[in-house]
Design a protein around this motif. Structure first.
Motif, PDB file in Angstrom:
ATOM      1  N   THR A   1       0.591  -0.941   0.239  1.00  0.00           N
ATOM      2  CA  THR A   1      -0.123  -0.430  -0.059  1.00  0.00           C
ATOM      3  C   THR A   1       1.118   1.317   0.018  1.00  0.00           C
ATOM      4  N   SER A   2       0.491   2.522   0.147  1.00  0.00           N
ATOM      5  CA  SER A   2       0.642   3.693  -0.494  1.00  0.00           C
ATOM      6  C   SER A   2       0.453   4.579   0.970  1.00  0.00           C
ATOM      7  N   TRP A   3       1.377   5.641   1.711  1.00  0.00           N
ATOM      8  CA  TRP A   3       0.924   6.079   2.392  1.00  0.00           C
ATOM      9  C   TRP A   3       0.216   7.335   1.797  1.00  0.00           C
ATOM     10  N   ASP A   4       0.167   7.830   0.619  1.00  0.00           N
ATOM     11  CA  ASP A   4      -0.395   9.175  -0.047  1.00  0.00           C
ATOM     12  C   ASP A   4      -2.059   8.580  -0.316  1.00  0.00           C
ATOM     13  N   ASP A   5      -1.775   7.151  -0.869  1.00  0.00           N
ATOM     14  CA  ASP A   5      -3.795   6.468  -0.524  1.00  0.00           C
ATOM     15  C   ASP A   5      -3.874   6.852   1.234  1.00  0.00           C
ATOM     16  N   TYR A   6      -3.332   6.246   1.911  1.00  0.00           N
ATOM     17  CA  TYR A   6      -3.609   6.940   3.008  1.00  0.00           C
ATOM     18  C   TYR A   6      -4.834   7.887   3.568  1.00  0.00           C
ATOM     19  N   LYS A   7      -3.323   8.596   2.677  1.00  0.00           N
ATOM     20  CA  LYS A   7      -4.263  10.263   3.050  1.00  0.00           C
ATOM     21  C   LYS A   7      -5.092  10.598   2.124  1.00  0.00           C
ATOM     22  N   ILE A   8      -5.477   9.956   1.130  1.00  0.00           N
ATOM     23  CA  ILE A   8      -6.533  10.472  -0.259  1.00  0.00           C
ATOM     24  C   ILE A   8      -8.287   9.731   0.796  1.00  0.00           C
TER      25      ILE A   8
ATOM     26  N   TYR B   1      -8.382   9.284   3.837  1.00  0.00           N
ATOM     27  CA  TYR B   1      -8.829  10.280   4.588  1.00  0.00           C
ATOM     28  C   TYR B   1      -9.072  11.614   4.481  1.00  0.00           C
ATOM     29  N   GLN B   2      -9.017  11.490   3.093  1.00  0.00           N
ATOM     30  CA  GLN B   2      -9.810  12.710   3.197  1.00  0.00           C
ATOM     31  C   GLN B   2     -11.014  12.820   2.158  1.00  0.00           C
ATOM     32  N   VAL B   3     -11.179  11.392   1.896  1.00  0.00           N
ATOM     33  CA  VAL B   3     -13.238  11.122   0.938  1.00  0.00           C
ATOM     34  C   VAL B   3     -13.092  11.449   2.743  1.00  0.00           C
ATOM     35  N   ALA B   4     -12.786  10.319   3.531  1.00  0.00           N
ATOM     36  CA  ALA B   4     -13.397  10.325   5.097  1.00  0.00           C
ATOM     37  C   ALA B   4     -13.673  12.033   5.260  1.00  0.00           C
ATOM     38  N   LEU B   5     -13.331  13.113   5.906  1.00  0.00           N
ATOM     39  CA  LEU B   5     -13.359  13.941   6.492  1.00  0.00           C
ATOM     40  C   LEU B   5     -14.543  14.733   4.823  1.00  0.00           C
ATOM     41  N   ASP B   6     -14.254  14.600   4.020  1.00  0.00           N
ATOM     42  CA  ASP B   6     -14.675  15.430   2.989  1.00  0.00           C
ATOM     43  C   ASP B   6     -16.741  15.178   3.353  1.00  0.00           C
ATOM     44  N   GLY B   7     -16.506  13.812   3.006  1.00  0.00           N
ATOM     45  CA  GLY B   7     -17.562  12.956   2.878  1.00  0.00           C
ATOM     46  C   GLY B   7     -17.887  12.744   1.107  1.00  0.00           C
ATOM     47  N   SER B   8     -17.097  13.238   0.060  1.00  0.00           N
ATOM     48  CA  SER B   8     -17.167  13.419  -1.399  1.00  0.00           C
ATOM     49  C   SER B   8     -16.105  13.108  -2.466  1.00  0.00           C
ATOM     50  N   LEU B   9     -15.747  12.276  -3.501  1.00  0.00           N
ATOM     51  CA  LEU B   9     -14.602  12.172  -3.981  1.00  0.00           C
ATOM     52  C   LEU B   9     -14.710  13.816  -4.129  1.00  0.00           C
ATOM     53  N   SER B  10     -15.504  14.506  -5.340  1.00  0.00           N
ATOM     54  CA  SER B  10     -15.501  15.281  -5.534  1.00  0.00           C
ATOM     55  C   SER B  10     -14.662  16.483  -4.807  1.00  0.00           C
ATOM     56  N   ARG B  11     -15.251  16.440  -3.529  1.00  0.00           N
ATOM     57  CA  ARG B  11     -14.629  17.664  -2.568  1.00  0.00           C
ATOM     58  C   ARG B  11     -13.879  17.653  -2.125  1.00  0.00           C
ATOM     59  N   ALA B  12     -12.870  16.060  -1.658  1.00  0.00           N
ATOM     60  CA  ALA B  12     -11.588  15.678  -1.619  1.00  0.00           C
ATOM     61  C   ALA B  12     -10.333  15.970  -2.192  1.00  0.00           C
ATOM     62  N   GLY B  13     -11.624  15.675  -4.000  1.00  0.00           N
ATOM     63  CA  GLY B  13     -10.274  16.196  -4.733  1.00  0.00           C
ATOM     64  C   GLY B  13     -10.090  18.069  -5.114  1.00  0.00           C
ATOM     65  N   VAL B  14     -11.118  18.611  -4.558  1.00  0.00           N
ATOM     66  CA  VAL B  14     -10.786  19.786  -4.532  1.00  0.00           C
ATOM     67  C   VAL B  14      -9.803  20.219  -3.393  1.00  0.00           C
ATOM     68  N   SER B  15      -9.728  19.568  -2.366  1.00  0.00           N
ATOM     69  CA  SER B  15      -9.776  19.912  -0.822  1.00  0.00           C
ATOM     70  C   SER B  15      -7.455  19.697  -0.925  1.00  0.00           C
ATOM     71  N   LEU B  16      -7.585  18.246  -2.233  1.00  0.00           N
ATOM     72  CA  LEU B  16      -6.060  17.941  -2.393  1.00  0.00           C
ATOM     73  C   LEU B  16      -5.428  17.819  -3.794  1.00  0.00           C
ATOM     74  N   ARG B  17      -6.560  19.156  -4.477  1.00  0.00           N
ATOM     75  CA  ARG B  17      -6.316  19.513  -6.283  1.00  0.00           C
ATOM     76  C   ARG B  17      -5.579  18.864  -6.976  1.00  0.00           C
ATOM     77  N   ILE B  18      -6.395  18.197  -7.460  1.00  0.00           N
ATOM     78  CA  ILE B  18      -6.076  16.434  -7.381  1.00  0.00           C
ATOM     79  C   ILE B  18      -8.048  16.610  -8.334  1.00  0.00           C
ATOM     80  N   ASN B  19      -7.435  15.414  -9.641  1.00  0.00           N
ATOM     81  CA  ASN B  19      -8.765  15.190 -10.197  1.00  0.00           C
ATOM     82  C   ASN B  19      -9.850  14.552  -9.321  1.00  0.00           C
ATOM     83  N   HIS B  20     -11.178  14.280  -9.512  1.00  0.00           N
ATOM     84  CA  HIS B  20     -12.011  13.292  -8.643  1.00  0.00           C
ATOM     85  C   HIS B  20     -11.569  12.333  -9.192  1.00  0.00           C
TER      86      HIS B  20
END
Length: 307
Positions: free
Chosen positions: A4-11, A13-32
């Protein structure tokens, strides 16, 4: 189990915080779509589902709840390790993340520019917010906090400067409307004030308690907006003495309003006590703000002598 990748865990976690792929993508500045691919990659490697997909977003499974509970501590430990590794060389370079109250941002911006000129390898990131950013999260290296001295067993706290705030208006406003001489004249004027969640601040509460709320012509939850509106001549409002000194058109309203002597504290995590970046920034900022204080005193004395 696959690697596994540490970055995957962080991503995840961000989805868990934001509740959606699109919002997590905005927070992380990457494509959903990238977020989705990395979530699927992590779940396949773990052979466990972290989320249940539904129309309104991503809901945590039991495994996802474990991720949500454990990740803050993991992120804090990783941030601590990162800080320690970066401080080994003692080089004044890399990213320096600073959080401060919104009203203080304009005061330190010139100092930040001068600090970068002295240390061109530094990259500055300023987080301007009235919320307290926890330093053990790694979101910021330094917090410039206002109010009472911050308390925390893992914090190093140093007094940076004391800023005085008073009520001001432009000369043009005073030429048109005059200035209140007594409390009874407050309702004859236009006021620029913070929104209700900041009414508890003593120097704000003093005015709000004594005026018709219809006399408040401009409000904002951000003190920077308040300051800009006062400087633009919209009415009478709070302004730090330093900011007033930078605008020759500003006139202090001479009323018996409680003075707001607000200390600004330089706060960092104990893991950074040997950091060359942090120590250099503290001494540089302390000296720069001392120069500002001295200039303000000279300006005030000059105005007094002219009067």
């Amino acid at each position: 189990m696959k690697e596994t990748s540490w970055d995957d865990y962080k991503i995840a976690y961000q989805v868990a915080l934001d509740g959606s792929l699109s919002r997590a993508g905005v927070s992380l500045r990457i494509n959903h779509a990238t977020v989705l691919r990395r979530i699927n990659q992590l779940e396949q490697a773990l052979e466990v589902k972290l989320f249940i997909r539904h129309q309104r977003g991503y809901k945590l499974t039991d495994a996802g709840c474990v991720l949500m509970d454990e990740m803050p501590e993991m992120l804090a430990k990783f941030s601590s390790l990162e800080n320690k590794l970066q401080n080994v060389e003692g080089d004044i370079s890399g990213e320096l993340r600073i959080t401060t109250v919104s009203s203080f941002s304009p005061v330190i911006t010139p100092a930040l520019k001068a600090f970068r000129a002295k240390h061109p390898k530094i990259r500055l990131k300023l987080i301007s917010t009235d919320d307290i950013v926890p330093l053990d999260s790694g979101a910021a290296h330094v917090s410039l906090r206002a109010g009472p001295s911050p308390v925390g067993v893992d914090l190093v706290v140093k007094n940076l400067i004391k800023l005085e705030t008073a009520y001001h208006a432009t000369q043009d406003y005073i030429d048109e409307f005059g200035q209140p001489k007594t409390i009874n004249e407050f309702n004859d004027h236009q006021w620029v004030l913070p929104t209700p969640e900041k009414y508890r601040i003593p120097f704000v509460n003093y005015i709000v308690d004594k005026i018709d709320k219809n006399r408040i012509v401009f409000q904002s939850n951000n003190f920077s907006d308040i300051h800009d509106a006062v400087i633009a001549g919209m009415g009478i409002g709070p302004l730090s003495d330093h900011q007033a000194s930078l605008n020759p058109s500003m006139v202090k309203i001479d009323l018996d309003i409680p003075k707001n002597g607000e200390s600004i504290w330089f706060v960092y995590h104990k893991d950074l006590k040997h950091s060359a970046r942090i120590q250099s920034f503290y001494h540089f900022l302390k000296a720069a703000l001392s120069d500002i204080e001295q200039e303000h005193l000279r300006t005030s004395n000059s105005k007094t002598n002219k009067n």
